[in-house]
Enzyme design. Structure first.
Site, mmCIF file in Angstrom:
data_model
loop_
_atom_site.group_PDB
_atom_site.id
_atom_site.type_symbol
_atom_site.label_atom_id
_atom_site.label_comp_id
_atom_site.label_asym_id
_atom_site.label_seq_id
_atom_site.Cartn_x
_atom_site.Cartn_y
_atom_site.Cartn_z
ATOM 1 N N GLY A 51 -4.613 8.057 -7.923
ATOM 2 C CA GLY A 51 -4.311 7.268 -6.737
ATOM 3 C C GLY A 51 -3.255 6.240 -7.073
ATOM 4 O O GLY A 51 -3.057 5.898 -8.243
ATOM 5 N N GLN A 72 1.672 -1.273 -6.267
ATOM 6 C CA GLN A 72 1.740 -0.982 -7.704
ATOM 7 C C GLN A 72 3.151 -0.573 -8.139
ATOM 8 O O GLN A 72 3.448 -0.573 -9.335
ATOM 9 C CB GLN A 72 0.736 0.100 -8.090
ATOM 10 C CG GLN A 72 -0.707 -0.376 -7.989
ATOM 11 C CD GLN A 72 -1.657 0.736 -8.337
ATOM 12 O OE1 GLN A 72 -2.023 1.535 -7.484
ATOM 13 N NE2 GLN A 72 -2.042 0.797 -9.602
ATOM 14 N N CYS A 132 -7.245 1.964 -14.060
ATOM 15 C CA CYS A 132 -6.174 1.619 -13.121
ATOM 16 C C CYS A 132 -4.826 1.692 -13.823
ATOM 17 O O CYS A 132 -4.695 1.204 -14.948
ATOM 18 C CB CYS A 132 -6.417 0.209 -12.582
ATOM 19 S SG CYS A 132 -5.200 -0.354 -11.396
ATOM 20 N N LEU A 133 -3.844 2.281 -13.159
ATOM 21 C CA LEU A 133 -2.499 2.364 -13.732
ATOM 22 C C LEU A 133 -1.887 0.982 -13.950
ATOM 23 O O LEU A 133 -1.030 0.815 -14.805
ATOM 24 C CB LEU A 133 -1.583 3.206 -12.843
ATOM 25 C CG LEU A 133 -1.966 4.682 -12.693
ATOM 26 C CD1 LEU A 133 -1.013 5.385 -11.738
ATOM 27 C CD2 LEU A 133 -2.025 5.386 -14.034
ATOM 28 N N HIS A 190 -10.910 1.709 -4.282
ATOM 29 C CA HIS A 190 -10.092 1.141 -5.353
ATOM 30 C C HIS A 190 -8.668 0.884 -4.853
ATOM 31 O O HIS A 190 -8.132 -0.214 -5.025
ATOM 32 C CB HIS A 190 -10.076 2.110 -6.544
ATOM 33 C CG HIS A 190 -9.223 1.661 -7.682
ATOM 34 N ND1 HIS A 190 -9.753 1.178 -8.856
ATOM 35 C CD2 HIS A 190 -7.876 1.626 -7.837
ATOM 36 C CE1 HIS A 190 -8.753 0.861 -9.677
ATOM 37 N NE2 HIS A 190 -7.602 1.133 -9.079
ATOM 38 N N GLU A 191 -8.058 1.890 -4.227
ATOM 39 C CA GLU A 191 -6.667 1.746 -3.755
ATOM 40 C C GLU A 191 -6.567 0.724 -2.621
ATOM 41 O O GLU A 191 -5.600 -0.034 -2.553
ATOM 42 C CB GLU A 191 -6.088 3.092 -3.319
ATOM 43 C CG GLU A 191 -5.981 4.128 -4.433
ATOM 44 C CD GLU A 191 -5.274 3.639 -5.689
ATOM 45 O OE1 GLU A 191 -4.360 2.792 -5.604
ATOM 46 O OE2 GLU A 191 -5.647 4.099 -6.780
ATOM 47 N N HIS A 247 -6.220 -2.790 -3.772
ATOM 48 C CA HIS A 247 -4.837 -3.143 -4.115
ATOM 49 C C HIS A 247 -4.102 -3.682 -2.887
ATOM 50 O O HIS A 247 -3.365 -4.658 -2.982
ATOM 51 C CB HIS A 247 -4.068 -1.931 -4.644
ATOM 52 C CG HIS A 247 -4.338 -1.610 -6.073
ATOM 53 N ND1 HIS A 247 -4.038 -2.461 -7.113
ATOM 54 C CD2 HIS A 247 -4.861 -0.505 -6.650
ATOM 55 C CE1 HIS A 247 -4.367 -1.904 -8.260
ATOM 56 N NE2 HIS A 247 -4.876 -0.711 -8.008
#
Length: 171
Positions: free
Chosen positions: A45, A50, A95-96, A137-138, A141
């Site tokens: 994702g 991000q 997480c990225l 999660h996304e 953000h």
């Protein structure tokens, strides 16, 4: 085009994203770039913030049974809103934007999300288990939050200490 994924503690990650108003070629290019970036970074994702774009856009592409991310299963969500949540589950998340750190996070087990696709058409999706985790999660953000904020105070302090040590080692 693969874009740079910004990482913690970049202040942009704390910014609340704005709704998308124009569904045009620029949006389509961003969505395509986000997909290329997510795949290149081995993510499932990615939120637009991000890649330093504070817009309410996210993508999700979970691997199938063969552990392959089939682009046909790609979810592109613009201006998403969770309209229903229930149940509880604990899932190990990464997480990225917080590379190399994974931790158990408590989330809703089942959710219903309303969003717009790349053409501005309204969609509704019901999600549970890993897909529900990815959505939540996304969407955090987009609200200017990171999954590490869901940690207990003790785990959060441990994370901060380890993260500062890692950053020093990189220099």
């Amino acid at each position: 085009m693969i874009r740079e994924v910004i990482t913690y503690p970049n202040k942009l990650l704390r910014e609340k994203s704005k709704d998308v108003m124009k569904f045009d070629d620029e949006l389509h290019t961003l969505l395509d770039d986000m997909y290329e970036t997510m795949i290149a970074e081995n993510g499932v994702g990615l939120a637009a913030i991000q890649v330093a774009i504070p817009l309410n856009i996210l993508i999700i592409n979970l691997p199938n049974e063969e552990d392959i991310q089939d682009k046909e299963n790609l979810i592109e969500a613009i201006n998403p809103v969770i309209t229903q949540k229930d149940g509880t589950q604990v899932f190990v998340e990464g997480c990225l934007s917080v590379p190399g750190f994974n931790e158990e996070i408590k989330r809703a087990q089942h959710i219903v999300v309303e969003y717009l696709d790349r053409n501005g058409e309204k969609k509704t999706m019901e999600a549970e288990d890993f897909l529900a985790v990815a959505w939540q999660h996304e969407m955090e953000h987009l609200a200017g939050h990171l999954f590490i904020e869901n940690l207990s105070i003790i785990k959060r302090k441990k994370f901060e200490k380890e993260w500062k040590r890692k950053l020093k080692e990189k220099r």
